[in-house]
Design an enzyme around this catalytic site. Structure first.
Site, PDB file in Angstrom:
ATOM      1  N   CYS A   4       1.065  -1.032   0.331  1.00 37.26           N
ATOM      2  CA  CYS A   4       0.019   0.036   0.027  1.00 37.26           C
ATOM      3  C   CYS A   4       1.206   1.589   0.181  1.00 37.26           C
ATOM      4  CB  CYS A   4      -0.863  -0.010   1.142  1.00 37.26           C
ATOM      5  SG  CYS A   4      -1.804   1.581   1.461  1.00 37.26           S
ATOM      6  N   CYS A   7       0.161   3.503   3.350  1.00 35.00           N
ATOM      7  CA  CYS A   7       1.164   2.873   4.090  1.00 35.00           C
ATOM      8  C   CYS A   7       2.942   3.181   3.962  1.00 35.00           C
ATOM      9  CB  CYS A   7       0.784   0.901   4.732  1.00 35.00           C
ATOM     10  SG  CYS A   7      -1.121   1.004   4.918  1.00 35.00           S
ATOM     11  N   ASP A  30       0.606  16.609  -1.485  1.00 36.62           N
ATOM     12  CA  ASP A  30      -0.229  15.534  -3.388  1.00 36.62           C
ATOM     13  C   ASP A  30       1.945  15.527  -3.370  1.00 36.62           C
ATOM     14  OD1 ASP A  30      -2.218  14.552  -4.474  1.00 36.62           O
ATOM     15  OD2 ASP A  30      -1.331  14.898  -5.615  1.00 36.62           O
ATOM     16  N   HIS A  46      -3.924   1.824   8.044  1.00 33.16           N
ATOM     17  CA  HIS A  46      -4.358   1.614   6.567  1.00 33.16           C
ATOM     18  C   HIS A  46      -6.495   1.320   7.019  1.00 33.16           C
ATOM     19  CE1 HIS A  46      -4.907   0.277   2.694  1.00 33.16           C
ATOM     20  NE2 HIS A  46      -6.041  -0.996   2.725  1.00 33.16           N
ATOM     21  N   GLY A 102     -13.186   8.266  -8.387  1.00 32.15           N
ATOM     22  CA  GLY A 102     -11.593   8.480  -8.124  1.00 32.15           C
ATOM     23  C   GLY A 102     -11.181   8.189  -7.831  1.00 32.15           C
ATOM     24  N   HIS A 109      -8.134   9.108   2.567  1.00 34.64           N
ATOM     25  CA  HIS A 109      -7.080   9.613   2.552  1.00 34.64           C
ATOM     26  C   HIS A 109      -8.394  11.473   2.180  1.00 34.64           C
ATOM     27  CE1 HIS A 109      -6.799   8.432  -1.349  1.00 34.64           C
ATOM     28  NE2 HIS A 109      -6.919   9.554  -1.906  1.00 34.64           N
ATOM     29  N   HIS A 111      -8.343  15.076   0.991  1.00 35.64           N
ATOM     30  CA  HIS A 111      -7.656  15.871   0.735  1.00 35.64           C
ATOM     31  C   HIS A 111      -8.276  17.387   0.389  1.00 35.64           C
ATOM     32  CE1 HIS A 111      -6.854  13.955  -3.596  1.00 35.64           C
ATOM     33  NE2 HIS A 111      -7.932  12.829  -3.369  1.00 35.64           N
TER      34      HIS A 111
HETATM   35  P1  5GP Z   1      -7.788   9.714  -4.952  1.00 41.09           P
HETATM   36  O1  5GP Z   1      -7.200   9.665  -6.641  1.00 41.09           O
HETATM   37  O2  5GP Z   1      -7.385   8.025  -4.699  1.00 41.09           O
HETATM   38  O3  5GP Z   1      -8.270  10.282  -4.013  1.00 41.09           O
HETATM   39  O4  5GP Z   1      -6.114  10.664  -5.369  1.00 41.09           O
HETATM   40  C1  5GP Z   1      -4.954  10.347  -4.723  1.00 41.09           C
HETATM   41  C2  5GP Z   1      -3.686  11.429  -4.664  1.00 41.09           C
HETATM   42  O5  5GP Z   1      -2.166  10.559  -4.494  1.00 41.09           O
HETATM   43  C3  5GP Z   1      -3.727  11.931  -6.135  1.00 41.09           C
HETATM   44  O6  5GP Z   1      -4.226  13.241  -6.442  1.00 41.09           O
HETATM   45  C4  5GP Z   1      -1.342  12.013  -6.191  1.00 41.09           C
HETATM   46  O7  5GP Z   1      -1.644  12.988  -6.772  1.00 41.09           O
HETATM   47  C5  5GP Z   1      -1.660  11.639  -4.790  1.00 41.09           C
HETATM   48  N1  5GP Z   1      -0.404  10.640  -4.973  1.00 41.09           N
HETATM   49  C6  5GP Z   1      -0.511   9.643  -5.606  1.00 41.09           C
HETATM   50  N2  5GP Z   1       1.739   8.828  -5.616  1.00 41.09           N
HETATM   51  C7  5GP Z   1       1.770   9.975  -4.931  1.00 41.09           C
HETATM   52  C8  5GP Z   1       3.078   9.518  -4.334  1.00 41.09           C
HETATM   53  O8  5GP Z   1       3.770   9.233  -3.592  1.00 41.09           O
HETATM   54  N3  5GP Z   1       3.175  10.419  -3.221  1.00 41.09           N
HETATM   55  C9  5GP Z   1       2.215  12.084  -3.030  1.00 41.09           C
HETATM   56  N4  5GP Z   1       2.921  12.525  -2.145  1.00 41.09           N
HETATM   57  N5  5GP Z   1       1.211  12.223  -3.373  1.00 41.09           N
HETATM   58  C10 5GP Z   1       0.949  10.667  -4.106  1.00 41.09           C
HETATM   59 ZN    ZN Z   2      -2.882   1.728   3.419  1.00 47.11          ZN
END
Ligand code: 5GP
Ligand code: ZN
Length: 124
Positions: A4, A7, A30, A46, A102, A109, A111
């Site tokens: 993950c 994680c 992000d 998790h 999405g 998480h 945003h």
């Molecule tokens: P989701 O679409 O799952 O709500 O958002 C996932 C977010 O995680 C995205 O905005 C993406 O840019 C961010 N993200 C993906 N991989 C990484 C990473 O390795 N590091 C960081 N800091 N953000 C990440």
């Molecule tokens: Zn996790």
């Protein structure tokens, strides 16, 4: 939880730009920001999605959400009011849940987006 991404970020196995950490939560920038300020608030434990939460998660969810005003203040995106009481600044707070929501990373998480508009890919 093996394999993950968040994680691994919570365990500091993968680096991130951390802006807040406590016993239960990690907040980091992000990697692909959609707004001038784009933070991700995660629980260290998790949990895959908001759909997987139960009433037992209420304290954790409450802790995540109630951290937002401090994060907003720290990043200069808190709502402020002028002498006429008109608001300015502010932020968007969002949870993507599951494929139709999405969600791309299956570790819960939140945003937090803010800063001067326009923001990438967001009309409202
Ligand atoms: P989701 O679409 O799952 O709500 O958002 C996932 C977010 O995680 C995205 O905005 C993406 O840019 C961010 N993200 C993906 N991989 C990484 C990473 O390795 N590091 C960081 N800091 N953000 C990440
Ligand atoms: Zn996790």
């Amino acid at each position: 939880m093996e394999n993950c991404l968040f994680c691994k970020i919570a365990a500091k196995q993968i680096p991130s730009s951390i802006v807040h950490e406590d016993d239960d939560l990690l907040v980091f920038k992000d990697i692909n920001p959609a707004a001038p300020v784009h933070l991700l608030i995660i629980p260290k434990v998790h949990v895959s999605t908001l759909s997987d939460c139960t009433p037992e998660h209420a304290p954790l969810l409450g802790k995540m959400m109630s951290l937002v005003p401090k994060l907003a203040a720290d990043h200069n995106i808190a709502v402020t009011y002028d002498e006429q009481g008109q608001p300015s600044r502010g932020f968007k707070f969002l949870i993507n849940c599951g494929p139709d929501g999405g969600q791309e990373v299956y570790h819960l998480h939140m945003h937090l987006y803010g800063g001067p508009r326009p923001w990438r890919g967001m009309r409202t």
